[in-house]
Design an enzyme around this catalytic site. Structure first.
Site, mmCIF file in Angstrom:
data_model
loop_
_atom_site.group_PDB
_atom_site.id
_atom_site.type_symbol
_atom_site.label_atom_id
_atom_site.label_comp_id
_atom_site.label_asym_id
_atom_site.label_seq_id
_atom_site.Cartn_x
_atom_site.Cartn_y
_atom_site.Cartn_z
ATOM 1 C CB THR A 138 35.771 81.239 74.313
ATOM 2 O OG1 THR A 138 36.624 80.308 73.850
ATOM 3 C CG2 THR A 138 36.680 82.276 74.790
ATOM 4 C CD GLN A 139 30.808 80.410 78.315
ATOM 5 O OE1 GLN A 139 30.128 81.430 78.187
ATOM 6 N NE2 GLN A 139 30.488 79.161 77.863
#
Lengths: 266, 268
Positions: free
Chosen positions: A34-35
């Site tokens: 998850t960026q």
């Protein structure tokens, strides 16, 4: 002929086709984490009072600026003693929620006292910090309300970096800018918070939710309100009570006088 | 290299010369880094300060915890007792202050405390400050390439009973000093300390001119003087730095143990 010794003795490409690299490199793509959050929940507000904690969060899960899911409860009870309030990524919230449900079932088999809010906060802050240290964060800011080991009201926060803090009143997201000053007006210290009654505290939190709906574009007028009390002390059992509320008594008359935005030319 | 080449892909990887090796991501082939949007650090503000005396040491820190322009809480201590026998740290003799990224500070504090407790368990005696100081340096350096983003100060009494202050950078460089300020207002407090603790730029009046000027004699300060210096330093920092304020936490380490004091600071 191919002069490179690495290719000597290999099956000829013109007969057998080129060597399939993906066979030896199964992870052709790097791991993706998850960026940035995708479906998100906005502020959570919480306030301590005489014998417990009040927490509120609206029921909206946004997809960017789109109000995508309008009935998602972002408050989660834990073992009927504590409440968690999630802002940030909703899928990470659901992952943590699943994880904690199984944790509470495992714990219920034990002989020790059930995990209290202080234990839970410690557990979550370690989880969040270890995930951020792996560069794979759980994109949430979590408020944890309940009671500590001395049976005193407990309220603390843990965010995606593993930062932890505690205060008589807490708010995440826009709430830290809009709701926190209102709550600090009534309960700037632990002593002040310990003087508030349940009714006063609920009134303050409801006021904060109204201010947030007026000013936070990613908010909703339908919200969940949790009251955490000691299991013994309260008539009607105590523990965690979560009710569904709708904002009332708003006035949007001022909107008429706002001019000069968007396509409006007057 | 080619003489040792086995043609076994499990030992040598796919059979390509380096320039032909397929890459998983086109940008990586040209030496460009993949961009990650997640930033694992934040600055939680605040300031710390430690001064060593002849037979005591004082460590102080404000209790504000911020992120950007938001005050998360007005009471989040930065100064901790380390290495006591039990969790309440009643018999601790070493004090650690951490400022910078709060989550790393907590992690570092818990690790050093565990190390000191293990030392006590294995050796049957508390860890000396200089041993703890070296251990802390090692801990910080072990994470050299993903550092604990904290400015740590460790204080206690050395084997001769003298006040000892050790200061660190985030990757573990350390030295023993008479005084040190750390964190957001370090640049505001440190010059004040240079002048008031180490008597920098102080001269004996009328001792001469030019090279004949004599410096004021250096000697350790008394506890009362140090306590006043600490309060003044923080009052000054609170006035000029927005990330400093709310409360002043002060630990005084003497041969009798560690005393803790709390004083209010401006909350604006």
């Amino acid at each position: 002929m191919d002069h490179r010794p690495q290719n000597w003795g290999r099956p000829r490409d013109d007969i057998y086709g080129g060597y399939d690299v993906s066979y030896m490199a199964p992870n052709a793509e790097p791991n993706t984490h998850t960026q940035s959050p995708v479906v998100t929940g906005t502020s959570v507000v919480a306030l301590k009072y005489k014998d417990g904690v009040i927490m509120a969060a609206d029921n909206l899960a946004s997809y960017g600026s789109l109000a995508r899911f309008p009935s998602v409860q972002r408050l989660m009870p834990f073992a009927d003693t504590s409440v968690l309030g999630f802002s940030g990524d909703v899928s990470d919230m659901q992952y943590i929620s699943r994880h904690l449900t199984s944790l509470s079932i495992d714990e219920a088999y034990g002989v020790q006292d059930p995990l209290n809010a202080a234990n839970l906060h410690r557990y979550l802050s370690k989880l969040l910090y270890s995930r951020r240290s792996k560069f794979d964060p759980l994109w949430n800011n979590i408020l944890i309300a309940g009671f500590d080991s001395d049976d005193k009201p407990f309220l603390a926060s843990a965010d995606l970096l593993g930062t932890t803090y505690s205060s008589p009143s807490l708010a995440s997201g826009y709430g830290s800018m809009l709701a926190q000053p209102i709550m600090r007006k009534y309960a700037s210290t632990e002593e002040d918070a310990a003087k508030l009654t349940k009714e006063q505290a609920i009134k303050i939190v409801k006021e904060c939710m109204k201010v947030l709906f007026y000013r936070d574009a990613r908010s909703l007028d339908k919200y969940s309100l949790a009251v955490v009390t000691r299991k013994s002390g309260e008539e009607g059992g105590g523990g965690v009570q979560i009710t569904q509320e709708k904002l009332e008594g708003m006035s949007w008359k001022f909107a008429d006088r706002i001019k000069g935005y968007g396509t409006q030319t007057v | 290299m080619s003489a040792l080449f086995s043609q076994n892909p499990l030992m040598n990887g796919p059979n390509y010369s380096f320039s032909d090796t397929p890459v998983s991501h086109p940008n990586e082939a040209h030496g460009e880094l993949r961009e990650h949007r997640f930033n694992p650090y934040t600055d939680n503000g605040g300031s710390t300060l430690a001064i060593a005396g002849a037979d005591f040491a004082i460590v102080a820190g404000d209790t504000r915890l911020t992120s950007g322009y938001s005050i998360h809480t007005r009471y989040s201590p930065k100064v901790f007792k380390i290495g006591g026998t039990t969790a309440d740290q009643k018999d601790a003799t070493i004090v650690l202050s951490v400022v910078g990224f709060a989550a790393d500070g907590t992690a570092l504090r818990e690790r050093l405390d565990a190390a000191c407790k293990m030392y006590r368990y294995r050796h049957g005696k508390p860890m000396s400050v200089n041993a703890a100081a070296k251990r802390l340096s090692t801990m910080l350096y072990q994470k050299r390439f993903f550092p604990y983003y904290v400015y740590a100060i460790l204080a206690g009494l050395d084997e001769e009973g003298k006040g000892a202050v050790y200061s660190y950078d985030p990757v573990g460089s350390y030295e023993r000093e008479m005084c040190r300020a750390g964190g957001a207002a370090a640049s505001l407090i440190m010059p004040f300390l240079d002048n008031q603790v180490n008597f920098k730029n102080q001269h004996i009046p009328g001792s001469g001119e030019g090279h004949a000027i004599q410096e004021r004699e250096k000697k350790p300060l008394l506890r009362e003087q140090v306590e006043i210096l600490v309060k003044d330093a923080f009052d000054g920092a609170v006035e000029r730095h927005i990330e400093v304020g709310d409360g002043l936490q002060m630990m005084v380490i003497t041969s009798q143990g560690v005393e803790e004091h709390y004083l209010p600071l401006k909350k604006d």
